[in-house]
Design an enzyme around this catalytic site. Structure first.
Site, PDB file in Angstrom:
ATOM      1  N   HIS A  30      22.319   5.857   0.455  1.00  0.00           N
ATOM      2  CA  HIS A  30      22.100   7.310   0.544  1.00  0.00           C
ATOM      3  C   HIS A  30      23.247   7.877   1.362  1.00  0.00           C
ATOM      4  CE1 HIS A  30      20.323  11.207   1.132  1.00  0.00           C
ATOM      5  NE2 HIS A  30      19.312  10.882   0.363  1.00  0.00           N
ATOM      6  N   ALA A  42       9.221   9.314   2.185  1.00  0.00           N
ATOM      7  CA  ALA A  42       9.943  10.044   1.130  1.00  0.00           C
ATOM      8  C   ALA A  42      10.002  11.519   1.496  1.00  0.00           C
ATOM      9  CB  ALA A  42       9.269   9.832  -0.212  1.00  0.00           C
ATOM     10  N   ARG A  76      20.259   5.052  -9.555  1.00  0.00           N
ATOM     11  CA  ARG A  76      19.022   5.838  -9.721  1.00  0.00           C
ATOM     12  C   ARG A  76      19.275   7.328  -9.521  1.00  0.00           C
ATOM     13  NH1 ARG A  76      14.852   7.587  -5.778  1.00  0.00           N
ATOM     14  NH2 ARG A  76      16.415   6.955  -4.275  1.00  0.00           N
ATOM     15  N   GLY A  80      11.148  14.468  -2.862  1.00  0.00           N
ATOM     16  CA  GLY A  80      10.020  14.737  -3.735  1.00  0.00           C
ATOM     17  C   GLY A  80       9.995  13.887  -4.989  1.00  0.00           C
ATOM     18  N   ARG A 103      24.829  10.393  -6.328  1.00  0.00           N
ATOM     19  CA  ARG A 103      24.801   9.741  -5.021  1.00  0.00           C
ATOM     20  C   ARG A 103      25.890   8.696  -4.802  1.00  0.00           C
ATOM     21  NH1 ARG A 103      18.642   8.673  -3.446  1.00  0.00           N
ATOM     22  NH2 ARG A 103      18.396  10.926  -3.338  1.00  0.00           N
ATOM     23  N   SER A 149       0.822  -1.214   0.000  1.00  0.00           N
ATOM     24  CA  SER A 149       0.000   0.000   0.000  1.00  0.00           C
ATOM     25  C   SER A 149       0.853   1.260   0.000  1.00  0.00           C
ATOM     26  CB  SER A 149      -0.951  -0.013   1.204  1.00  0.00           C
ATOM     27  OG  SER A 149      -0.215  -0.179   2.407  1.00  0.00           O
ATOM     28  N   GLU A 195      18.298  18.236  -6.584  1.00  0.00           N
ATOM     29  CA  GLU A 195      19.025  17.155  -5.910  1.00  0.00           C
ATOM     30  C   GLU A 195      20.190  16.723  -6.789  1.00  0.00           C
ATOM     31  OE1 GLU A 195      16.383  14.054  -4.516  1.00  0.00           O
ATOM     32  OE2 GLU A 195      15.006  15.520  -3.695  1.00  0.00           O
ATOM     33  N   GLU A 216       9.401   0.031  -6.405  1.00  0.00           N
ATOM     34  CA  GLU A 216      10.784  -0.333  -6.070  1.00  0.00           C
ATOM     35  C   GLU A 216      11.049  -1.825  -6.238  1.00  0.00           C
ATOM     36  OE1 GLU A 216      12.178   1.704  -2.599  1.00  0.00           O
ATOM     37  OE2 GLU A 216      14.001   0.492  -2.483  1.00  0.00           O
ATOM     38  N   HIS A 228      19.625   2.374   0.890  1.00  0.00           N
ATOM     39  CA  HIS A 228      18.470   3.246   0.685  1.00  0.00           C
ATOM     40  C   HIS A 228      17.504   2.726  -0.372  1.00  0.00           C
ATOM     41  CE1 HIS A 228      16.325   7.050   0.557  1.00  0.00           C
ATOM     42  NE2 HIS A 228      16.603   7.213  -0.728  1.00  0.00           N
TER      43      HIS A 228
HETATM   44  P1  FAD Z   1       6.586   1.107  -0.674  1.00  0.00           P
HETATM   45  O1  FAD Z   1       6.143   2.500  -0.577  1.00  0.00           O
HETATM   46  O2  FAD Z   1       7.761   0.716   0.122  1.00  0.00           O
HETATM   47  O3  FAD Z   1       5.363   0.185  -0.259  1.00  0.00           O
HETATM   48  C1  FAD Z   1       5.539  -1.201  -0.093  1.00  0.00           C
HETATM   49  C2  FAD Z   1       4.292  -1.750   0.551  1.00  0.00           C
HETATM   50  O4  FAD Z   1       4.316  -3.173   0.512  1.00  0.00           O
HETATM   51  C3  FAD Z   1       4.145  -1.387   2.016  1.00  0.00           C
HETATM   52  O5  FAD Z   1       2.793  -1.097   2.238  1.00  0.00           O
HETATM   53  C4  FAD Z   1       4.535  -2.674   2.749  1.00  0.00           C
HETATM   54  O6  FAD Z   1       3.972  -2.815   4.018  1.00  0.00           O
HETATM   55  C5  FAD Z   1       3.984  -3.694   1.787  1.00  0.00           C
HETATM   56  N1  FAD Z   1       4.585  -5.026   1.866  1.00  0.00           N
HETATM   57  C6  FAD Z   1       5.889  -5.376   1.743  1.00  0.00           C
HETATM   58  N2  FAD Z   1       6.011  -6.713   1.826  1.00  0.00           N
HETATM   59  C7  FAD Z   1       4.772  -7.210   1.996  1.00  0.00           C
HETATM   60  C8  FAD Z   1       4.247  -8.516   2.145  1.00  0.00           C
HETATM   61  N3  FAD Z   1       5.025  -9.604   2.165  1.00  0.00           N
HETATM   62  N4  FAD Z   1       2.916  -8.662   2.308  1.00  0.00           N
HETATM   63  C9  FAD Z   1       2.095  -7.586   2.326  1.00  0.00           C
HETATM   64  N5  FAD Z   1       2.545  -6.327   2.191  1.00  0.00           N
HETATM   65  C10 FAD Z   1       3.856  -6.149   2.016  1.00  0.00           C
HETATM   66  N6  FAD Z   1      12.041   8.367  -3.729  1.00  0.00           N
HETATM   67  C11 FAD Z   1      11.788   9.478  -4.454  1.00  0.00           C
HETATM   68  O7  FAD Z   1      11.502   9.400  -5.652  1.00  0.00           O
HETATM   69  N7  FAD Z   1      11.821  10.700  -3.848  1.00  0.00           N
HETATM   70  C12 FAD Z   1      12.105  10.852  -2.535  1.00  0.00           C
HETATM   71  O8  FAD Z   1      12.103  11.953  -2.025  1.00  0.00           O
HETATM   72  C13 FAD Z   1      12.403   9.700  -1.771  1.00  0.00           C
HETATM   73  N8  FAD Z   1      12.735   9.806  -0.463  1.00  0.00           N
HETATM   74  C14 FAD Z   1      12.900   8.660   0.269  1.00  0.00           C
HETATM   75  C15 FAD Z   1      13.146   8.758   1.636  1.00  0.00           C
HETATM   76  C16 FAD Z   1      13.257   7.621   2.410  1.00  0.00           C
HETATM   77  C17 FAD Z   1      13.524   7.732   3.881  1.00  0.00           C
HETATM   78  C18 FAD Z   1      13.134   6.350   1.810  1.00  0.00           C
HETATM   79  C19 FAD Z   1      13.246   5.110   2.623  1.00  0.00           C
HETATM   80  C20 FAD Z   1      12.914   6.241   0.439  1.00  0.00           C
HETATM   81  C21 FAD Z   1      12.798   7.387  -0.338  1.00  0.00           C
HETATM   82  N9  FAD Z   1      12.567   7.319  -1.700  1.00  0.00           N
HETATM   83  C22 FAD Z   1      12.329   8.454  -2.420  1.00  0.00           C
HETATM   84  C23 FAD Z   1      12.323   6.033  -2.343  1.00  0.00           C
HETATM   85  C24 FAD Z   1      10.811   5.848  -2.485  1.00  0.00           C
HETATM   86  O9  FAD Z   1      10.187   6.309  -1.316  1.00  0.00           O
HETATM   87  C25 FAD Z   1      10.432   4.404  -2.713  1.00  0.00           C
HETATM   88  O10 FAD Z   1      11.205   3.854  -3.728  1.00  0.00           O
HETATM   89  C26 FAD Z   1       8.971   4.312  -3.120  1.00  0.00           C
HETATM   90  O11 FAD Z   1       8.180   4.972  -2.177  1.00  0.00           O
HETATM   91  C27 FAD Z   1       8.567   2.871  -3.246  1.00  0.00           C
HETATM   92  O12 FAD Z   1       7.184   2.819  -3.419  1.00  0.00           O
HETATM   93  P2  FAD Z   1       6.499   1.402  -3.552  1.00  0.00           P
HETATM   94  O13 FAD Z   1       5.041   1.647  -3.665  1.00  0.00           O
HETATM   95  O14 FAD Z   1       7.174   0.633  -4.604  1.00  0.00           O
HETATM   96  O15 FAD Z   1       6.849   0.659  -2.175  1.00  0.00           O
HETATM   97  C1  SIN Z   2      16.079  12.397  -0.427  1.00  0.00           C
HETATM   98  O1  SIN Z   2      15.214  13.173  -0.064  1.00  0.00           O
HETATM   99  O2  SIN Z   2      17.290  12.607  -0.311  1.00  0.00           O
HETATM  100  C2  SIN Z   2      15.665  11.099  -1.021  1.00  0.00           C
HETATM  101  C3  SIN Z   2      15.413  11.284  -2.435  1.00  0.00           C
HETATM  102  C4  SIN Z   2      15.419   9.979  -3.142  1.00  0.00           C
HETATM  103  O3  SIN Z   2      15.801   8.959  -2.583  1.00  0.00           O
HETATM  104  O4  SIN Z   2      15.052   9.981  -4.328  1.00  0.00           O
END
Ligand code: FAD
Ligand code: SIN
Length: 543
Positions: free
Chosen positions: A252, A44, A394, A47, A298, A11, A118, A383, A359
């Site tokens: 990171h 995140a 990336r 942005g 990075r 989610s 960035e 991801e 990261h």
């Molecule tokens: P996620 O948002 O990680 O969601 C995964 C979901 O799957 C979660 O709900 C989890 O509970 C669920 N899940 C996992 N395994 C299971 C399972 N076995 N069964 C059921 N549910 C499960 N990217 C950017 O582009 N810009 C940013 O500014 C940025 N900042 C970041 C800052 C931080 C601190 C971090 C950690 C990452 C950042 N990233 C950023 C990377 C970015 O946030 C992620 O790559 C992106 O949000 C991934 O989205 P997603 O929907 O693929 O997975």
């Molecule tokens: C950050 O805010 O530095 C994270 C950005 C990213 O991972 O894309």
């Protein structure tokens, strides 16, 4: 047994976007292992990168992405995602998401999007909601999902394994054409642990989306929350899907260093607004490593910090933004300011101690830009997937963009295919003679061992010897974990341990298959890129 038209695992931005878009087709289950907002998305900061300014162009964003990707991006994928980004961002804004704006200096009272900068970006192009962009995205998407009666959310449900026709011994499934994979192995459902009851439930559906995010928890130090245990990659690999480029783990450069802080990121946007990296003695050092200094790509910044820490023996370096006006820093980075203050650091007055941390997973389940995997009926977005956008490294803030665009494209693909009905009979989960776990310490010990050995041997700087050492240790641990898995009733800790072990094995195996240094994969035994390896993905498949 529960039947749906679509099952969405996860989610975060990828899962929620896809669920909203396929809901007109039928009933959708979102299965998520903790509470609905808990995801990498929610944390995140920086942005979303997208071309929204007159001074920017698709060409420039494509060029920056290719440059960061170090010769391994798929240019057609990059172009598609960058081109379609602005339309998807406009949808987010229509859904009610609020991105930060600023007053146009020459036109008092008129506002425009405030674009951040960035590392690796040649233009300001990062849309953000101050420094809590992910929280705003989750809020907006979750409220849209709540208004959709066809979507049912299963919180505290952890997906264990995909159910496929080949596992069921059904072999080819004639007449099924979803994703153009007629007659191949098909995903027909998922076994899911209900964490509240401890029971394993069977979910059946015509379409399954993996949107389970990344695998930061495979490493001892990470910016990721606890959910990031690589479950999607491990499940897909066990089901026979191809997994690509897992050697490219992004570290990171700037995670807060404080004994009580767990995984708190200091956004790259801080450097984008003028923050400077210094040694503990206060000396700027990035000018020795790259002309873009603290805003270099990075991989270069993380390696430079690693090298400075190894050279001086210091536990951290410093990130200094004290030269900017305090009012600006507090308004632009309220979350970072408040969080650091709670740990006794006033970032307007003193530099922030930072260290690199795992990261982002640039590789993942191999898909095309529509999220199709090589298992029919199984899509992967976000991801967890490897589309070819990121290549060997990336570009910052391209991941939220990728998740948004590819979730839309995958949903369009599903809607364009004939509806595949869920199978009405799937076998129940077999616990056999499994007993209650006798020694939890086996799980916690192995969990720690994997994370530490990955940090020490498969981190920012690698060597063949360290990788070999890691490979052998992980093989031993795998044996022990498998034994434990078959003998005892499954718990979420055991399932996650099994997954981090698989992902660790895949990272090491991929790293051993790349005899060069490229982007995020840096091996002292081959310190340069090998032109023969450019455009060559590392693809692993079970067996
Ligand atoms: P996620 O948002 O990680 O969601 C995964 C979901 O799957 C979660 O709900 C989890 O509970 C669920 N899940 C996992 N395994 C299971 C399972 N076995 N069964 C059921 N549910 C499960 N990217 C950017 O582009 N810009 C940013 O500014 C940025 N900042 C970041 C800052 C931080 C601190 C971090 C950690 C990452 C950042 N990233 C950023 C990377 C970015 O946030 C992620 O790559 C992106 O949000 C991934 O989205 P997603 O929907 O693929 O997975
Ligand atoms: C950050 O805010 O530095 C994270 C950005 C990213 O991972 O894309």
């Amino acid at each position: 047994m529960k039947h749906f038209d679509c099952i969405v695992l996860g989610s975060g931005i990828a899962g929620l976007t896809f669920a909203l878009k396929v809901a007109p087709r039928g009933r959708v289950a979102i299965i998520t292992k903790k509470n609905r907002a808990e995801s990498n998305t929610n944390y995140a900061q920086g942005g979303i990168a997208a071309v929204t300014s007159k001074e920017d162009s698709v060409e420039m964003h494509v060029r920056d992405t290719l440059q960061a990707g170090a010769g391994l991006c798929k240019e057609d994928v990059v172009r598609t995602i960058v081109q379609e980004g602005p339309a998807r961002i406009a949808e987010l804004i229509r859904l009610g998401m609020k991105f930060s704006e600023r007053e146009i200096p020459t036109e008092p009272g008129v506002h425009e999007l405030d674009l951040g900068k960035e590392g690796g970006h040649s233009k300001r192009r990062i849309l953000h909601a101050k420094d809590v962009t992910g929280r705003e995205i989750e809020r907006g998407l979750l409220s849209a999902v709540a208004a959709q009666s066809r979507i049912e959310m299963f919180e505290n449900h952890l997906a264990i394994d995909l159910i496929t026709t080949s596992k069921l011994g059904q072999g080819a499934t004639p007449g099924i054409s979803a994703g153009g994979k007629a007659g191949s192995n098909r995903c027909v459902g998922v076994y899911v642990l209900n964490k509240k009851t401890g029971l394993v439930e069977t979910f059946s559906a015509g379409t399954v989306l993996l949107a389970t995010g990344g695998c930061g928890k495979v490493y001892l130090y990470t910016t990721n929350p606890d959910i990031a245990t690589g479950d999607g990659v491990a499940m897909a690999y066990r089901a026979g899907a191809a997994v690509a480029n897992m050697e490219f783990i992004q570290f990171h450069p700037t995670c807060l260093y404080h004994p009580k802080a767990k995984s708190f990121l200091i956004s790259e946007a801080v450097r984008g607004e003028g923050g400077v990296l210094r040694t503990v003695e206060g000396v700027e050092f990035m000018d020795q490593y790259h002309p873009l200094k603290s805003l270099a790509p990075r991989d270069i910044v993380a390696r430079a910090i690693d090298s400075e820490m190894k050279r001086s023996g210091a536990d951290f370096v410093l990130l200094d933004i004290t030269h900017k006006p305090a009012k600006f820093v507090i308004e632009r980075f309220p979350n970072i300011y408040q969080t650091c203050l709670r740990f006794g650091i006033d970032i307007t007055k003193e530099p922030i101690p930072v260290v690199p941390a795992a990261h982002y997973q640039c590789g993942g389940v191999l898909t095309n830009v529509d999220g199709e995997t090589d298992i029919a009926g199984l899509y992967a977005v976000g991801e967890v997937a490897c589309t070819g956008l990121h290549g060997a490294n990336r570009l910052a803030s391209n991941s939220l963009l990728e998740a948004l665009v590819c979730a839309h494209r995958a949903a369009q693909r599903v809607l364009a295919e004939p509806l595949v009905l869920p199978q009405t009979t799937l076998p129940n989960w077999e616990s056999g003679k499994a007993a209650n776990p006798d020694e939890q310490v086996v799980i916690s010990h192995n969990w720690d061992e994997i994370r530490r050995l990955m940090w020490d041997y498969v981190g920012i700087v690698r060597t063949n010897k360290r990788l070999e050492r890691a490979r052998k240790r992980i093989a031993n641990l795998q044996e022990e974990i498998q034994e434990y898995y078959w003998d005892f009733i499954v718990t979420s800790d055991l399932l996650e341990l099994r997954n981090i072990a698989v992902v660790a094995e895949l990272i090491v195996a991929s790293a051993l298959q790349r005899p060069e240094s490229r982007g995020l994969h840096y091996n002292l035994d081959y310190p340069n890129p090998d032109p023969a390896c450019a455009q060559r993905d590392t693809v692993l498949r079970k067996g």
